[in-house]
Design an enzyme around this catalytic site. Sequence first.
Site, PDB file in Angstrom:
ATOM      1  N   LYS A  50      10.425  29.098 114.472  1.00 52.67           N
ATOM      2  CA  LYS A  50      11.219  30.043 115.145  1.00 52.67           C
ATOM      3  C   LYS A  50      10.328  30.546 116.316  1.00 52.67           C
ATOM      4  O   LYS A  50      11.061  30.994 117.438  1.00 52.67           O
ATOM      5  CB  LYS A  50      11.761  31.240 114.256  1.00 52.67           C
ATOM      6  CG  LYS A  50      12.791  30.907 113.150  1.00 52.67           C
ATOM      7  CD  LYS A  50      13.064  32.057 112.323  1.00 52.67           C
ATOM      8  CE  LYS A  50      13.332  31.622 110.970  1.00 52.67           C
ATOM      9  NZ  LYS A  50      13.061  32.901 109.990  1.00 52.67           N
ATOM     10  N   ASP A 110      -3.061  28.616 116.322  1.00 59.13           N
ATOM     11  CA  ASP A 110      -4.133  29.376 115.691  1.00 59.13           C
ATOM     12  C   ASP A 110      -5.010  28.396 115.070  1.00 59.13           C
ATOM     13  O   ASP A 110      -6.038  28.008 115.502  1.00 59.13           O
ATOM     14  CB  ASP A 110      -3.247  30.311 114.661  1.00 59.13           C
ATOM     15  CG  ASP A 110      -3.847  31.423 114.169  1.00 59.13           C
ATOM     16  OD1 ASP A 110      -5.086  31.405 113.997  1.00 59.13           O
ATOM     17  OD2 ASP A 110      -3.285  32.480 113.687  1.00 59.13           O
ATOM     18  N   ARG A 172      10.327  40.200 116.612  1.00 62.41           N
ATOM     19  CA  ARG A 172      10.441  38.888 117.593  1.00 62.41           C
ATOM     20  C   ARG A 172      10.965  39.344 119.058  1.00 62.41           C
ATOM     21  O   ARG A 172      11.027  38.802 120.176  1.00 62.41           O
ATOM     22  CB  ARG A 172      11.185  37.901 116.911  1.00 62.41           C
ATOM     23  CG  ARG A 172      10.433  37.230 115.581  1.00 62.41           C
ATOM     24  CD  ARG A 172      11.429  36.021 115.312  1.00 62.41           C
ATOM     25  NE  ARG A 172      10.971  35.642 114.026  1.00 62.41           N
ATOM     26  CZ  ARG A 172      10.309  34.744 113.657  1.00 62.41           C
ATOM     27  NH1 ARG A 172       9.275  34.137 114.554  1.00 62.41           N
ATOM     28  NH2 ARG A 172       9.854  34.337 112.442  1.00 62.41           N
TER      29      ARG A 172
HETATM   30  C1  PRP Z   1       3.304  30.209 113.579  1.00 65.73           C
HETATM   31  C2  PRP Z   1       3.740  29.762 114.947  1.00 65.73           C
HETATM   32  C3  PRP Z   1       3.087  28.365 115.120  1.00 65.73           C
HETATM   33  C4  PRP Z   1       1.889  28.371 113.816  1.00 65.73           C
HETATM   34  C5  PRP Z   1       0.436  28.718 114.502  1.00 65.73           C
HETATM   35  O1  PRP Z   1       4.444  29.833 112.877  1.00 65.73           O
HETATM   36  O2  PRP Z   1       4.792  29.670 115.472  1.00 65.73           O
HETATM   37  O3  PRP Z   1       3.941  27.409 114.805  1.00 65.73           O
HETATM   38  O4  PRP Z   1       2.223  29.607 113.276  1.00 65.73           O
HETATM   39  O5  PRP Z   1      -0.259  28.538 113.295  1.00 65.73           O
HETATM   40  P1  PRP Z   1      -1.664  27.629 113.068  1.00 65.73           P
HETATM   41  O6  PRP Z   1      -1.994  27.035 114.371  1.00 65.73           O
HETATM   42  O7  PRP Z   1      -2.357  27.996 112.246  1.00 65.73           O
HETATM   43  O8  PRP Z   1      -0.923  26.436 112.499  1.00 65.73           O
HETATM   44  P2  PRP Z   1       4.846  30.606 111.807  1.00 65.73           P
HETATM   45  O9  PRP Z   1       4.630  29.622 110.222  1.00 65.73           O
HETATM   46  O10 PRP Z   1       4.678  32.113 111.667  1.00 65.73           O
HETATM   47  O11 PRP Z   1       6.651  30.316 111.852  1.00 65.73           O
HETATM   48  P3  PRP Z   1       7.373  30.868 112.933  1.00 65.73           P
HETATM   49  O12 PRP Z   1       7.466  30.243 114.221  1.00 65.73           O
HETATM   50  O13 PRP Z   1       8.805  30.753 112.393  1.00 65.73           O
HETATM   51  O14 PRP Z   1       7.228  32.481 113.233  1.00 65.73           O
END
Ligand code: PRP
Length: 189
Positions: A50, A110, A172
């Site tokens: 999201k 990340d 958000r």
């Molecule tokens: C977050 C963000 C990225 C991911 C990055 O998503 O939106 O997609 O983490 O992290 P990484 O590089 O360690 O994989 P999240 O899982 O929090 O879901 P969301 O987007 O629904 O908040």
Amino acid sequence: MNLPNHDLRQDIASILINETELQTRIWQLAAAIDQDYAQTNDLLLVCALKGAYVFLADLSRALQRPHHLDFMALSSYGGGTTSSGAVQILMDLTQDIKDRHILVVEDIIDSGRTLTYILRLLQARQPASVRICTLLSKPSQREVEVKTDYVGFEIPDEFVVGYGLDFDQSYRQLPFIAVLKPSIFLTEK
Ligand code: PRP
């Protein structure tokens, strides 16, 4: 009179990237993308839900080139502040991407695991090209190398919220990128 989102703003320790800085950078990214895709009318922005929904809305409106949109939902964080490392696909694209030019729009990279998963999934469908546009990148947290074509901001190792990014699904809606007060983490469920 209270500012919009007054209650959420009380949980903020500092603003890392304000609204003006975000918009200025997004227009710069859009100009670069417009230039790079000047030869095609078949650009598909793939938004990773999201977190990227706010960035996508602003980036799409800043682009001059025609483009279409599609969405995928993935999850890696669960309810915490660090990546669990396990990526799950919650919702897939609605269209065939074979021979199309794909620009993946992410809010943050990340560890790099989510994007690596997305890229593998998309490449298997034989698109004409795949590029990555992320608003934020935390290079210090990278566990898997991923190529990034467009990066809005490289940020330090702080857990950030706002402009689509959440803590436990909240914050958000804040219009800037911010760092939460430590007391919020101490009460983490
Ligand atoms: C977050 C963000 C990225 C991911 C990055 O998503 O939106 O997609 O983490 O992290 P990484 O590089 O360690 O994989 P999240 O899982 O929090 O879901 P969301 O987007 O629904 O908040």
